[in-house]
Write a protein that holds these residues in place. Structure first.
Motif, PDB file in Angstrom:
ATOM      1  N   ARG A   1      17.473   3.812  50.184  1.00 35.11           N
ATOM      2  CA  ARG A   1      18.501   4.274  49.964  1.00 35.11           C
ATOM      3  C   ARG A   1      18.949   3.456  48.200  1.00 35.11           C
ATOM      4  NH1 ARG A   1      19.528   1.268  55.955  1.00 35.11           N
ATOM      5  NH2 ARG A   1      20.841   2.622  56.757  1.00 35.11           N
ATOM      6  N   GLU A   2      17.442   2.320  48.056  1.00 34.66           N
ATOM      7  CA  GLU A   2      17.527   1.927  46.335  1.00 34.66           C
ATOM      8  C   GLU A   2      17.682   3.016  45.691  1.00 34.66           C
ATOM      9  OE1 GLU A   2      16.188  -2.759  47.774  1.00 34.66           O
ATOM     10  OE2 GLU A   2      14.196  -0.634  46.859  1.00 34.66           O
ATOM     11  N   LEU A   3      16.718   4.022  46.250  1.00 32.23           N
ATOM     12  CA  LEU A   3      16.374   5.187  45.389  1.00 32.23           C
ATOM     13  C   LEU A   3      17.505   5.446  44.913  1.00 32.23           C
ATOM     14  CD1 LEU A   3      12.380   5.671  46.113  1.00 32.23           C
ATOM     15  CD2 LEU A   3      13.685   4.760  44.348  1.00 32.23           C
ATOM     16  N   ALA A   4      17.867   6.328  45.741  1.00 36.52           N
ATOM     17  CA  ALA A   4      18.786   7.538  46.646  1.00 36.52           C
ATOM     18  C   ALA A   4      20.751   6.459  45.198  1.00 36.52           C
ATOM     19  CB  ALA A   4      19.625   7.289  47.681  1.00 36.52           C
ATOM     20  N   SER A   5      20.590   4.853  45.359  1.00 36.98           N
ATOM     21  CA  SER A   5      21.298   4.716  44.227  1.00 36.98           C
ATOM     22  C   SER A   5      20.652   4.996  42.739  1.00 36.98           C
ATOM     23  CB  SER A   5      21.181   2.896  44.617  1.00 36.98           C
ATOM     24  OG  SER A   5      22.609   3.037  43.945  1.00 36.98           O
ATOM     25  N   GLU A   6      19.645   4.625  42.862  1.00 35.69           N
ATOM     26  CA  GLU A   6      19.423   4.414  41.402  1.00 35.69           C
ATOM     27  C   GLU A   6      18.937   5.866  40.797  1.00 35.69           C
ATOM     28  OE1 GLU A   6      15.617   2.456  41.388  1.00 35.69           O
ATOM     29  OE2 GLU A   6      16.215   0.516  42.329  1.00 35.69           O
ATOM     30  N   ARG A   7      18.944   6.981  41.291  1.00 34.53           N
ATOM     31  CA  ARG A   7      18.842   8.281  41.134  1.00 34.53           C
ATOM     32  C   ARG A   7      20.114   8.590  41.268  1.00 34.53           C
ATOM     33  NH1 ARG A   7      12.155   9.470  41.185  1.00 34.53           N
ATOM     34  NH2 ARG A   7      11.338   7.664  40.824  1.00 34.53           N
ATOM     35  N   GLY A   8      20.941   8.455  41.828  1.00 34.75           N
ATOM     36  CA  GLY A   8      22.883   9.749  42.078  1.00 34.75           C
ATOM     37  C   GLY A   8      21.775  10.337  42.991  1.00 34.75           C
ATOM     38  N   MET A   9      20.451  10.373  44.043  1.00 33.41           N
ATOM     39  CA  MET A   9      20.472  11.265  45.015  1.00 33.41           C
ATOM     40  C   MET A   9      21.430  11.542  46.336  1.00 33.41           C
ATOM     41  SD  MET A   9      16.173  11.168  44.155  1.00 33.41           S
ATOM     42  CE  MET A   9      15.687  12.929  44.124  1.00 33.41           C
ATOM     43  N   LEU A  10      20.741  12.721  47.076  1.00 35.22           N
ATOM     44  CA  LEU A  10      21.581  12.405  48.713  1.00 35.22           C
ATOM     45  C   LEU A  10      20.684  11.751  49.701  1.00 35.22           C
ATOM     46  CD1 LEU A  10      24.800  13.183  50.290  1.00 35.22           C
ATOM     47  CD2 LEU A  10      23.651  15.062  50.858  1.00 35.22           C
ATOM     48  N   LEU A  11      20.811  10.898  50.498  1.00 36.88           N
ATOM     49  CA  LEU A  11      20.536  10.011  51.392  1.00 36.88           C
ATOM     50  C   LEU A  11      20.258  10.856  52.537  1.00 36.88           C
ATOM     51  CD1 LEU A  11      17.909   8.033  51.922  1.00 36.88           C
ATOM     52  CD2 LEU A  11      20.287   6.855  52.924  1.00 36.88           C
ATOM     53  N   VAL A  12      18.913  11.415  53.184  1.00 35.48           N
ATOM     54  CA  VAL A  12      19.326  13.087  53.993  1.00 35.48           C
ATOM     55  C   VAL A  12      19.042  11.538  55.568  1.00 35.48           C
ATOM     56  CG1 VAL A  12      18.514  14.549  55.290  1.00 35.48           C
ATOM     57  CG2 VAL A  12      18.282  14.662  52.940  1.00 35.48           C
ATOM     58  N   PRO A  13      19.698  11.311  56.084  1.00 33.85           N
ATOM     59  CA  PRO A  13      19.335  10.273  57.674  1.00 33.85           C
ATOM     60  C   PRO A  13      18.257  10.710  58.522  1.00 33.85           C
ATOM     61  CG  PRO A  13      21.714  11.092  57.083  1.00 33.85           C
ATOM     62  CD  PRO A  13      20.978  11.687  56.212  1.00 33.85           C
ATOM     63  N   ALA A  14      17.448  10.526  59.247  1.00 33.16           N
ATOM     64  CA  ALA A  14      16.398  10.669  59.721  1.00 33.16           C
ATOM     65  C   ALA A  14      16.750  11.547  61.003  1.00 33.16           C
ATOM     66  CB  ALA A  14      15.118   9.475  59.870  1.00 33.16           C
ATOM     67  N   PHE A  15      18.502  10.148  62.018  1.00 29.30           N
ATOM     68  CA  PHE A  15      18.691  10.671  63.478  1.00 29.30           C
ATOM     69  C   PHE A  15      19.806  10.197  62.932  1.00 29.30           C
ATOM     70  CE2 PHE A  15      16.259   6.812  63.237  1.00 29.30           C
ATOM     71  CZ  PHE A  15      16.938   5.957  63.122  1.00 29.30           C
ATOM     72  N   ASP A  16      20.865   9.485  62.807  1.00 27.47           N
ATOM     73  CA  ASP A  16      21.640   9.125  62.830  1.00 27.47           C
ATOM     74  C   ASP A  16      22.803   9.327  61.651  1.00 27.47           C
ATOM     75  OD1 ASP A  16      22.806   6.786  64.150  1.00 27.47           O
ATOM     76  OD2 ASP A  16      22.988   5.620  63.405  1.00 27.47           O
ATOM     77  N   ASP A  17      23.338  10.738  62.562  1.00 27.95           N
ATOM     78  CA  ASP A  17      24.227  11.951  61.322  1.00 27.95           C
ATOM     79  C   ASP A  17      24.768  12.750  62.585  1.00 27.95           C
ATOM     80  OD1 ASP A  17      25.874  12.665  59.555  1.00 27.95           O
ATOM     81  OD2 ASP A  17      24.471  14.140  59.536  1.00 27.95           O
ATOM     82  N   PRO A  18      25.864  13.132  62.422  1.00 24.12           N
ATOM     83  CA  PRO A  18      25.999  14.491  63.764  1.00 24.12           C
ATOM     84  C   PRO A  18      25.601  15.529  63.199  1.00 24.12           C
ATOM     85  CG  PRO A  18      27.793  12.828  62.693  1.00 24.12           C
ATOM     86  CD  PRO A  18      26.912  12.639  62.364  1.00 24.12           C
ATOM     87  N   ALA A  19      25.771  15.743  62.300  1.00 20.79           N
ATOM     88  CA  ALA A  19      24.459  17.781  61.759  1.00 20.79           C
ATOM     89  C   ALA A  19      23.402  17.399  61.826  1.00 20.79           C
ATOM     90  CB  ALA A  19      25.041  17.432  60.163  1.00 20.79           C
ATOM     91  N   VAL A  20      22.536  15.972  61.992  1.00 20.89           N
ATOM     92  CA  VAL A  20      21.001  16.591  61.875  1.00 20.89           C
ATOM     93  C   VAL A  20      20.724  15.900  63.737  1.00 20.89           C
ATOM     94  CG1 VAL A  20      19.272  14.040  62.275  1.00 20.89           C
ATOM     95  CG2 VAL A  20      20.698  14.488  59.393  1.00 20.89           C
ATOM     96  N   MET A  21      21.536  14.874  64.275  1.00 15.86           N
ATOM     97  CA  MET A  21      21.558  15.502  65.928  1.00 15.86           C
ATOM     98  C   MET A  21      22.189  17.120  66.334  1.00 15.86           C
ATOM     99  SD  MET A  21      23.489  12.614  67.202  1.00 15.86           S
ATOM    100  CE  MET A  21      24.288  11.984  66.687  1.00 15.86           C
ATOM    101  N   ALA A  22      23.019  17.607  65.450  1.00 16.61           N
ATOM    102  CA  ALA A  22      23.218  18.588  66.177  1.00 16.61           C
ATOM    103  C   ALA A  22      22.082  19.918  65.722  1.00 16.61           C
ATOM    104  CB  ALA A  22      24.300  19.533  64.968  1.00 16.61           C
ATOM    105  N   GLY A  23      21.432  19.231  64.556  1.00 13.95           N
ATOM    106  CA  GLY A  23      20.386  20.524  63.903  1.00 13.95           C
ATOM    107  C   GLY A  23      19.146  20.337  65.520  1.00 13.95           C
ATOM    108  N   GLN A  24      19.008  18.854  65.490  1.00 11.10           N
ATOM    109  CA  GLN A  24      17.485  18.847  66.900  1.00 11.10           C
ATOM    110  C   GLN A  24      18.743  18.775  68.190  1.00 11.10           C
ATOM    111  OE1 GLN A  24      16.537  17.603  64.419  1.00 11.10           O
ATOM    112  NE2 GLN A  24      15.566  15.974  63.756  1.00 11.10           N
TER     113      GLN A  24
END
Length: 402
Positions: free
Chosen positions: A132-155
């Motif tokens: 989370r710190e690196l995502a903020s520092e570098r302006g990158m998008l954090l990809v959730p490991a599990f806690d997200d509807p799109a991730v859950m839908a894929g699984q």
């Protein structure tokens, strides 16, 4: 709230990007358990686990602007590989933060997919904090490991495939880490077959979902550790937990020895290589409450990313647990022929010497004595009893070594 339409949309998105993994019937485990047993083999998925499904589906739903600076994720290994591969397909940078204890095979595989890897912390939760710190520092998008509807839908597309291939399935046994996999599968399975039984499995050393169910809300474990590193997590997801509560019938835990024996059994009897997290479903079926053994059952083998060193330790541990491996320490007279006589006795008893070492330099030994360590391959618990009885009858004070 996640629904079947989202999972079906994910299946359309993933078509051609992932493998449709096989669902196989096991004659051996059917005979052993007394119920029809099938395996959904996500250990044979691209990147070695189901995680690529959620990663690909999540990234496909982001805008070009959101992906412009690349993506970052925290993972014990499998999510990292899934995100790294999905990012490579899109041609965007990927940064993976992994715990310092991450198995070398998973770390190297993640780098092979083109990702930058940062090792941080003792577990997934530590790695996530840094991600989370690196995502903020570098302006990158954090990809959730599990806690997200799109991730859950894929699984959840795993559940669609299971019931398309085996509509008569009555019980699904699914590993639980953060909960994305079982939440997605539960939504799909319940919508398609409302009376299906869904059982979640956790490692006993990381029972975050089970404790959350008992408390009625997610709780943070003080510590979490297991051979099944892919499902070691201190806190189940805030979004996955309500789905688990609503749709999962039962949550059980399995001990480390059961996990090790399940890994080895899958290799020996089904010719399938799984990691610890991938084998917990079978561990629950073989060594858990016999009440689990009802109806046509599908065990989800969620991943196969196990490194050779870990596999070697697992095989030894499982063989000891099954009574096929024995370690003993014996004190002998330090004289010519003493070791040969011991080896001859072991041969007559029918044990195979896997490794032998002796030490005459220990200060704890009396002069003229030597300590011999034997590692023996055996035929089971009864054979071990025969070996120990014979050794004692012949005057050898054999001491078990753990």
């Amino acid at each position: 709230m996640l629904d079947l339409d989202q999972i079906r949309a994910a299946a359309d998105t993933l078509r051609g990007r992932i493998h449709r993994t096989p669902l196989i019937h096991s004659h051996y485990f059917t005979a052993r358990t007394g119920i029809p047993v099938h395996f959904k083999c996500e250990n044979l998925q691209r990147t070695g686990s189901f995680k690529i499904r959620g990663a690909c589906n999540f990234l496909s739903r982001q805008t070009v602007k959101e992906l412009r600076s690349g993506v970052v994720a925290a993972s014990a290994g499998n999510h990292a590989q899934g995100v790294a591969h999905a990012a490579a397909l899109l041609g965007i940078p990927a940064l993976m933060v992994m715990p310092e204890s991450t198995p070398l095979a998973k770390l190297l595989a993640t780098q092979d997919y083109g990702a930058e890897v940062v090792l941080h912390g003792a577990n997934f939760d530590d790695a996530l904090s840094r991600a989370r710190e690196l995502a903020s520092e570098r302006g990158m998008l954090l990809v959730p490991a599990f806690d997200d509807p799109a991730v859950m839908a894929g699984q959840g597309t795993v559940g669609l495939e299971i019931l398309e291939d085996l509509p008569e399935a009555e019980t699904l046994i699914v590993p639980i880490g953060g909960g994305g996999l079982i939440a997605g599968i539960a939504v799909a399975a319940r919508a398609l077959k409302p009376n299906i039984r869904i059982v979640g499995v956790e490692a006993a050393g990381s029972p975050a979902a089970l404790l959350a169910r008992r408390q009625g809300a997610p709780v943070t474990l003080a510590a979490a550790a297991s051979l099944a590193d892919g499902i070691v997590i201190k806190r189940v997801g805030e979004q996955t937990f309500p789905i688990i509560e609503a749709l999962v019938d039962e949550i059980v835990t399995v001990e480390e020895d059961a996990i090790a024996q399940a890994i080895v059994s899958l290799m020996e009897k089904a010719k399938l290589v799984t990691e610890g997290a991938g084998a917990v479903s079978l561990a629950a079926l073989l060594f858990g409450n016999r009440a689990l053994r009802t109806g046509r059952t599908v065990c989800l083998l969620s991943g196969g990313n196990i490194d050779v060193q870990t596999l070697a330790r697992v095989v030894e541990r499982a063989m000891i647990g099954e009574g096929r491996f024995l370690k003993v320490c014996i004190e002998l007279e330090d004289s010519p022929g003493a070791l040969a006589r011991l080896a001859e006795l072991v041969a007559r008893i029918g044990a195979n010497i896997f490794h032998i070492s002796h030490d005459r330099r220990s200060a704890a030994l009396p002069l003229g004595r030597v300590e011999v360590h034997l590692e023996l391959e055996t035929r089971g618990p009864e054979h071990i009893r025969d070996i120990l009885e014979n050794l004692h009858e012949q005057g050898y004070g054999a001491r078990l070594v753990r």
